[in-house]
Motif scaffolding. Structure first.
Motif, PDB file in Angstrom:
ATOM      1  N   LYS A  65       2.014  49.150 -47.878  1.00 26.23           N
ATOM      2  CA  LYS A  65       1.874  47.776 -47.383  1.00 26.23           C
ATOM      3  C   LYS A  65       2.591  46.770 -48.275  1.00 26.23           C
ATOM      4  N   LYS A  66       3.005  47.196 -49.473  1.00 25.87           N
ATOM      5  CA  LYS A  66       3.771  46.304 -50.343  1.00 25.87           C
ATOM      6  C   LYS A  66       5.202  46.111 -49.837  1.00 25.87           C
ATOM      7  N   GLU A  67       5.591  46.929 -48.855  1.00 24.74           N
ATOM      8  CA  GLU A  67       6.952  46.830 -48.321  1.00 24.74           C
ATOM      9  C   GLU A  67       7.047  45.906 -47.117  1.00 24.74           C
ATOM     10  N   ILE A  68       5.959  45.171 -46.820  1.00 26.99           N
ATOM     11  CA  ILE A  68       6.004  44.202 -45.728  1.00 26.99           C
ATOM     12  C   ILE A  68       5.702  42.800 -46.257  1.00 26.99           C
ATOM     13  N   SER A  69       6.277  41.809 -45.596  1.00 22.26           N
ATOM     14  CA  SER A  69       5.984  40.406 -45.869  1.00 22.26           C
ATOM     15  C   SER A  69       5.466  39.792 -44.570  1.00 22.26           C
ATOM     16  N   ILE A  70       4.416  38.992 -44.672  1.00 20.19           N
ATOM     17  CA  ILE A  70       3.739  38.481 -43.479  1.00 20.19           C
ATOM     18  C   ILE A  70       3.857  36.966 -43.386  1.00 20.19           C
ATOM     19  N   TYR A  71       4.265  36.512 -42.199  1.00 18.49           N
ATOM     20  CA  TYR A  71       4.379  35.080 -41.927  1.00 18.49           C
ATOM     21  C   TYR A  71       3.698  34.766 -40.598  1.00 18.49           C
ATOM     22  N   GLY A  72       2.983  33.656 -40.564  1.00 24.82           N
ATOM     23  CA  GLY A  72       2.322  33.274 -39.325  1.00 24.82           C
ATOM     24  C   GLY A  72       2.120  31.780 -39.250  1.00 24.82           C
ATOM     25  N   GLN A  73       1.630  31.325 -38.100  1.00 20.13           N
ATOM     26  CA  GLN A  73       1.320  29.916 -37.917  1.00 20.13           C
ATOM     27  C   GLN A  73       0.179  29.801 -36.923  1.00 20.13           C
ATOM     28  N   GLU A  74      -0.728  28.872 -37.183  1.00 25.63           N
ATOM     29  CA  GLU A  74      -1.880  28.656 -36.316  1.00 25.63           C
ATOM     30  C   GLU A  74      -2.141  27.153 -36.181  1.00 25.63           C
ATOM     31  N   TYR A  75      -2.398  26.728 -34.951  1.00 20.64           N
ATOM     32  CA  TYR A  75      -2.556  25.306 -34.653  1.00 20.64           C
ATOM     33  C   TYR A  75      -3.955  24.770 -34.948  1.00 20.64           C
ATOM     34  N   THR A  76      -4.995  25.540 -34.610  1.00 13.98           N
ATOM     35  CA  THR A  76      -6.373  25.060 -34.733  1.00 13.98           C
ATOM     36  C   THR A  76      -6.879  25.197 -36.164  1.00 13.98           C
ATOM     37  N   ALA A  77      -7.402  24.116 -36.722  1.00 14.17           N
ATOM     38  CA  ALA A  77      -7.803  24.097 -38.128  1.00 14.17           C
ATOM     39  C   ALA A  77      -8.889  25.119 -38.451  1.00 14.17           C
ATOM     40  N   THR A  78      -9.932  25.204 -37.597  1.00 13.13           N
ATOM     41  CA  THR A  78     -11.018  26.141 -37.892  1.00 13.13           C
ATOM     42  C   THR A  78     -10.542  27.594 -37.783  1.00 13.13           C
ATOM     43  N   THR A  79      -9.653  27.872 -36.837  1.00 10.64           N
ATOM     44  CA  THR A  79      -9.124  29.231 -36.697  1.00 10.64           C
ATOM     45  C   THR A  79      -8.203  29.564 -37.869  1.00 10.64           C
ATOM     46  N   TYR A  80      -7.487  28.586 -38.351  1.00 10.65           N
ATOM     47  CA  TYR A  80      -6.641  28.740 -39.540  1.00 10.65           C
ATOM     48  C   TYR A  80      -7.481  29.214 -40.731  1.00 10.65           C
ATOM     49  N   LYS A  81      -8.676  28.639 -40.872  1.00 13.57           N
ATOM     50  CA  LYS A  81      -9.583  29.061 -41.945  1.00 13.57           C
ATOM     51  C   LYS A  81     -10.047  30.503 -41.725  1.00 13.57           C
ATOM     52  N   LEU A  82     -10.404  30.828 -40.474  1.00 15.54           N
ATOM     53  CA  LEU A  82     -10.812  32.198 -40.161  1.00 15.54           C
ATOM     54  C   LEU A  82      -9.717  33.188 -40.546  1.00 15.54           C
ATOM     55  N   ALA A  83      -8.478  32.821 -40.224  1.00 14.96           N
ATOM     56  CA  ALA A  83      -7.339  33.699 -40.504  1.00 14.96           C
ATOM     57  C   ALA A  83      -7.203  33.957 -42.002  1.00 14.96           C
ATOM     58  N   LYS A  84      -7.278  32.899 -42.789  1.00 17.61           N
ATOM     59  CA  LYS A  84      -7.095  33.043 -44.236  1.00 17.61           C
ATOM     60  C   LYS A  84      -8.234  33.863 -44.851  1.00 17.61           C
ATOM     61  N   MET A  85      -9.459  33.667 -44.349  1.00 26.02           N
ATOM     62  CA  MET A  85     -10.576  34.477 -44.828  1.00 26.02           C
ATOM     63  C   MET A  85     -10.401  35.943 -44.422  1.00 26.02           C
ATOM     64  N   ASN A  86      -9.982  36.164 -43.173  1.00 26.49           N
ATOM     65  CA  ASN A  86      -9.809  37.522 -42.662  1.00 26.49           C
ATOM     66  C   ASN A  86      -8.815  38.303 -43.515  1.00 26.49           C
ATOM     67  N   LEU A  87      -7.724  37.649 -43.894  1.00 22.46           N
ATOM     68  CA  LEU A  87      -6.719  38.309 -44.732  1.00 22.46           C
ATOM     69  C   LEU A  87      -7.221  38.481 -46.167  1.00 22.46           C
ATOM     70  N   ALA A  88      -7.904  37.461 -46.672  1.00 24.90           N
ATOM     71  CA  ALA A  88      -8.396  37.529 -48.047  1.00 24.90           C
ATOM     72  C   ALA A  88      -9.397  38.655 -48.232  1.00 24.90           C
ATOM     73  N   ILE A  89     -10.259  38.855 -47.244  1.00 18.77           N
ATOM     74  CA  ILE A  89     -11.252  39.923 -47.300  1.00 18.77           C
ATOM     75  C   ILE A  89     -10.587  41.278 -47.494  1.00 18.77           C
ATOM     76  N   ARG A  90      -9.406  41.442 -46.908  1.00 20.02           N
ATOM     77  CA  ARG A  90      -8.711  42.725 -46.969  1.00 20.02           C
ATOM     78  C   ARG A  90      -7.619  42.765 -48.039  1.00 20.02           C
ATOM     79  N   GLY A  91      -7.496  41.699 -48.804  1.00 17.54           N
ATOM     80  CA  GLY A  91      -6.490  41.679 -49.863  1.00 17.54           C
ATOM     81  C   GLY A  91      -5.073  41.651 -49.330  1.00 17.54           C
ATOM     82  N   ILE A  92      -4.871  41.015 -48.160  1.00 18.75           N
ATOM     83  CA  ILE A  92      -3.539  40.934 -47.559  1.00 18.75           C
ATOM     84  C   ILE A  92      -2.931  39.566 -47.851  1.00 18.75           C
ATOM     85  N   SER A  93      -1.758  39.553 -48.441  1.00 15.92           N
ATOM     86  CA  SER A  93      -1.066  38.303 -48.734  1.00 15.92           C
ATOM     87  C   SER A  93      -0.238  37.887 -47.530  1.00 15.92           C
TER      88      SER A  93
END
Length: 522
Positions: A224-252
């Motif tokens: 997984k170190k061989e991938i780079s992840i980029y995204g965009q989200e419009y809704t503020a509360t969903t943006y927070k969910l996304a960042k928590m979801n990735l943080a829980i799994r240690g995904i940058s």
């Protein structure tokens, strides 16, 4: 003989938590309490990881470093000051000010860990004015979860995924856009095979696409170190969910500095992605004012997408982000397959530019927000060179230029949550095997009635650039094993004969009445 007592099914961690969360109903709206529950799960997980690392430092005889954040961050672990630790929350969980203490804990975690900027609920608990006893019961339930018990099972990630799906169900139609059903995400990952490179999602929601991409890589023994992840989200509360979801799994990941509209404020304007996975909003209206974004570079070489529907704006945004060998898998409403006007012109150009690789109709009732059948599109920037990102054993793909694979999966899938449909592992295996056989080996791929058809460019031109699979895939009547079109012609002939016979009978009847002296006209 004594009647056997049926063993009571033990509730899973997810079910137990859901029951506890449901006790908040009445005092907190479901659209709000998902942030309560998921914020607490995140805090418990972060605390467990922190305490594990703390014990590790003690065992190594490095007690002097226990309060130095660098010795936690180096292991990809969030540093937690005293007031942010789960032990502090539990020690005070029956106090009247427990909501304030939780808010303080989350704020302090974010302040001490820059990668969490904008991720955690802000003053949520104090503002919601929750019943203290109900919140205490929820805290007690979460406290019993050993988040580190089985590192192979991703307990916290599993709970998080379960809750996202349940919240999507609970919020009903028109809500829950933040979640794409897991089996659809799995199908896209298995089809486009994001082994390494840059992955992008322009409408990333809670980041389920990214999570499954990483799971795909790990399950296929990739890195997984061989991938780079980029995204965009419009809704503020969903943006927070996304960042928590990735943080829980240690995904940058780079989700942009702030939540923002992908069209109005593209936060990755120069990005070139090797893989795009997306489930943008269906048939989004009024996505731009009539005089806005007319000269946007993302439409270069194509007509400007209509203001009445954003489907083709999403498509062209993704096309503009693909690298020279990039491939995209995304979901759209079926209407995009055959629209007229500007959509027709854009679709024709996409086909003529040989970007469309596969069109896959999905079953109905797969989404929690709509019961309609939708389409999975696969776009490929360079079909001939597609395999540059793949492992060596998968680089035998044949040239499928100027061809499009159509698949109809409307009769595929298994029941889920009583009224929904999902793909089983066997379903996904069959679908992806067919797709990859089509890409790589003409001896293994065959057209199958009611399932798949490989259309050449002349076939598509003959259908006036329509991408509706039923125009290409042959259908037969299973009961009589005859051609459907032929059967329809026979039925039409029979109906015509019946109408002619009926007309003759009517004329005969009129003659009788006239002979009796009655003047009747029809």
């Amino acid at each position: 003989m004594a009647k056997q007592v049926k063993a009571k099914k033990e509730k899973s961690i997810e079910e137990t938590l859901w029951d506890s969360a449901n006790k908040l109903r009445g005092t907190v709206e479901s659209s709000e309490y998902k942030h309560v529950v998921l914020g607490l799960i995140f805090l418990k997980f972060a605390s467990d990881k922190f305490e594990e690392r703390r014990t590790e430092l003690v065992n190594e005889g490095q007690e002097k470093y226990l309060e130095m954040k660098e010795f936690y961050n180096m292991k990809n672990i969030f540093f937690l000051p005293e007031e942010s630790r789960w032990s502090h929350i539990i020690a005070n969980f029956k106090q009247n000010d427990i909501a304030l203490k939780i808010d303080t804990a989350l704020h302090t975690v974010e302040k001490n860990n820059p990668s969490l900027k904008g991720a955690l609920p802000d003053n949520y608990f104090s503002r919601l004015n929750m019943d203290v006893s109900k919140l205490a019961a929820l805290l007690d339930t979460i406290n019993n979860i050993d988040t580190l018990k089985d590192k192979q099972q991703d307990v916290v990630g599993r709970v998080y995924e379960y809750f996202l799906s349940k919240f999507a169900l609970a919020e009903g139609k028109g809500k829950g856009e933040f979640y794409t059903p897991k089996s659809i995400v799995n199908l896209i990952a298995e089809m486009i095979e994001p082994y390494k490179g840059v992955i992008y999602d322009p409408a990333c929601g809670s980041c389920g696409m990214f999570v499954q991409s990483v799971k795909f890589i790990e399950s296929h023994h990739g890195n997984k170190k061989e991938i780079s992840i980029y995204g965009q989200e419009y809704t503020a509360t969903t943006y927070k969910l996304a960042k928590m979801n990735l943080a829980i799994r240690g995904i940058s990941a780079n989700l942009g500095e702030v939540p923002a509209d992908t069209f109005g404020r593209d936060q990755h304007p120069d990005l070139k992605a090797d893989y795009i996975m997306a489930n943008p909003p269906f048939n989004q209206k009024d996505w731009r004012a009539s005089n806005e974004l007319v000269n946007d570079p993302r439409w270069k070489g194509y007509d400007v997408p209509p203001t009445s529907n954003a489907n083709y704006a999403w498509i062209l945004n993704m096309v503009s982000k693909l690298s020279d060998n990039g491939v995209a898998g995304f979901i759209l409403a079926n209407g995009a397959l055959s629209g007229g006007g500007e959509e027709y012109k854009i679709r024709r150009k996409l086909i003529e530019n040989d970007l469309v690789e596969a069109i896959v109709i999905l079953p109905r009732n797969m989404f929690y927000t709509t019961d309609i059948s939708v389409t999975l599109w696969i776009l490929n920037k360079n079909k001939k060179a597609r395999t540059v990102q793949l492992p060596e054993e998968k680089r035998n793909y044949r040239d499928r230029q100027k061809e499009i694979l159509f698949m109809d999966l409307r009769e595929t899938g298994i029941p889920f949550e009583k009224k929904f449909t999902q793909f089983s592992e066997d379903n996904i295996s069959q679908i992806t095997q067919t797709y990859h056989n089509w890409q790589s080996d003409s001896n293994k791929y065959i057209d199958i009635p009611e399932f798949c058809f490989s259309a050449k460019m002349e076939d598509v031109i003959a259908k006036d650039f329509s991408l509706v699979p039923s125009k290409y895939i042959s259908f037969v009547n299973r009961d009589e094993n005859i051609d459907f079109d032929e059967k329809m012609q026979i039925l039409q002939t029979e109906i015509k004969d019946l109408l002619l016979a009926e007309k003759q009978s009517t004329n005969d009847l009129l003659t009788v009445f006239q002979e009796l002296g009655y003047a009747i006209e029809l």
